[in-house]
Design an enzyme around this catalytic site. Structure first.
Site, PDB file in Angstrom:
ATOM      1  N   TRP A 129       0.831  -1.204   0.000  1.00  0.00           N
ATOM      2  CA  TRP A 129       0.000   0.000   0.000  1.00  0.00           C
ATOM      3  C   TRP A 129       0.867   1.256   0.000  1.00  0.00           C
ATOM      4  CZ3 TRP A 129      -5.179   1.171  -0.075  1.00  0.00           C
ATOM      5  CH2 TRP A 129      -6.052   0.079  -0.088  1.00  0.00           C
ATOM      6  N   ALA A 175      -0.083  -3.678   5.793  1.00  0.00           N
ATOM      7  CA  ALA A 175       0.576  -3.701   7.100  1.00  0.00           C
ATOM      8  C   ALA A 175       0.065  -4.837   7.974  1.00  0.00           C
ATOM      9  CB  ALA A 175       0.372  -2.352   7.806  1.00  0.00           C
ATOM     10  N   VAL A 234       2.703   1.411   5.999  1.00  0.00           N
ATOM     11  CA  VAL A 234       2.096   2.728   6.168  1.00  0.00           C
ATOM     12  C   VAL A 234       0.631   2.531   6.518  1.00  0.00           C
ATOM     13  CG1 VAL A 234       1.586   4.954   5.082  1.00  0.00           C
ATOM     14  CG2 VAL A 234       3.596   3.672   4.367  1.00  0.00           C
ATOM     15  N   VAL A 235       0.202   3.182   7.596  1.00  0.00           N
ATOM     16  CA  VAL A 235      -1.213   3.202   7.951  1.00  0.00           C
ATOM     17  C   VAL A 235      -1.570   4.673   8.151  1.00  0.00           C
ATOM     18  CG1 VAL A 235      -3.008   2.315   9.474  1.00  0.00           C
ATOM     19  CG2 VAL A 235      -0.903   0.987   9.150  1.00  0.00           C
ATOM     20  N   GLY A 293     -11.410   8.137   8.310  1.00  0.00           N
ATOM     21  CA  GLY A 293     -12.606   8.513   9.036  1.00  0.00           C
ATOM     22  C   GLY A 293     -13.269   7.379   9.798  1.00  0.00           C
ATOM     23  N   THR A 294     -12.638   6.200   9.828  1.00  0.00           N
ATOM     24  CA  THR A 294     -13.205   5.050  10.532  1.00  0.00           C
ATOM     25  C   THR A 294     -12.207   4.542  11.558  1.00  0.00           C
ATOM     26  OG1 THR A 294     -12.299   3.380   9.046  1.00  0.00           O
ATOM     27  CG2 THR A 294     -14.395   4.398   8.387  1.00  0.00           C
ATOM     28  N   HIS A 325     -10.667   1.923  11.560  1.00  0.00           N
ATOM     29  CA  HIS A 325      -9.707   1.036  10.889  1.00  0.00           C
ATOM     30  C   HIS A 325      -8.271   1.324  11.330  1.00  0.00           C
ATOM     31  CE1 HIS A 325      -7.035   0.142   7.383  1.00  0.00           C
ATOM     32  NE2 HIS A 325      -7.710  -0.990   7.393  1.00  0.00           N
ATOM     33  N   PHE A 378      10.919  -1.680  13.646  1.00  0.00           N
ATOM     34  CA  PHE A 378       9.553  -1.192  13.454  1.00  0.00           C
ATOM     35  C   PHE A 378       9.568   0.005  12.513  1.00  0.00           C
ATOM     36  CE2 PHE A 378       5.632   1.001  14.660  1.00  0.00           C
ATOM     37  CZ  PHE A 378       4.736  -0.057  14.737  1.00  0.00           C
TER      38      PHE A 378
END
Length: 154
Positions: A25, A56, A79-80, A84-85, A87, A112
C-alpha cells in the site's frame, strides 16, 4: 518535533542477513522506505532479502515465519494513514502487538518501520525520499541489526 533525539547508529553487521518485509500500500512512500532499508543494510555490510506483502496487517505473520526460520534480524515496513473510521486504530494495534510478540517470543530483533500518520504528507516526510526529513526504512534496519549484535554478544 519528530526525529528529535534520534541516535546515530553505525553498525557493522558483516555476515548477517536482514529480512526486509514491506507492504504494498502507498507505493511512493513504500518505495522510499524500502530503498532506505536497502541502503542501511548495504552500509552495515549485511545481506538482505525483500519480501512484499499486501498490507501492514500481513506483516506480523510473515515476520513470524522468518523468525521461526532463524532470521538474524527483521525490518518491517508499512504505512497506515488515519481515515474517518476506526480502521486506523485496529490495524495499528494489531501490527504493533503482532511484531512485538514475534520479537519477544523468538528473541529476534524486529525493526519497526511502520508509519502511522494522520495524512499522506506526514508519511512522505518520513519515507526517506528526496526532501523527506526522516528515513524510517533505514532506521528500522539499523535498529534491527544493532539489536541483533547486542543479542549475539549476550
Amino acid at each position: 518535533m519528530s526525529g528529535a533525539g534520534a541516535p546515530a547508529v553505525e553498525v557493522d553487521a558483516s555476515g548477517m542477513t536482514v529480512e526486509i518485509v514491506a507492504s504494498l500500500w502507498h507505493t511512493e512512500v513504500m518505495d522510499g522506505l524500502v530503498a532506505g532499508a536497502i541502503r542501511a543494510a548495504e552500509a552495515a555490510g549485511a545481506s538482505y532479502r525483500v519480501t512484499r506483502v499486501p498490507g501492514a496487517f500481513e506483516l506480523p505473520v510473515v515476520a513470524e515465519a522468518l523468525a521461526r526460520k532463524g532470521a538474524d534480524a527483521i525490518a518491517c515496513l508499512g504505512v497506515v494513514i488515519r481515515g474517518g473510521t476506526p480502521h486506523f486504530e485496529y490495524v495499528c494495534d494489531a501490527v504493533t502487538r503482532g511484531l512485538t510478540d514475534v520479537a519477544r517470543v523468538h528473541a529476534t530483533p524486529v525493526g519497526f518501520g511502520i508509519l502511522t500518520t494522520d495524512d499522506d504528507a506526514q508519511a512522505l516526510d518520513r519515507a526517506g525520499l528526496p526532501g523527506s526529513s526522516e528515513d524510517k526504512g533505514a532506521e528500522a534496519v539499523e535498529a534491527a541489526l544493532a539489536t541483533a549484535l547486542v543479542l549475539r554478544d549476550l
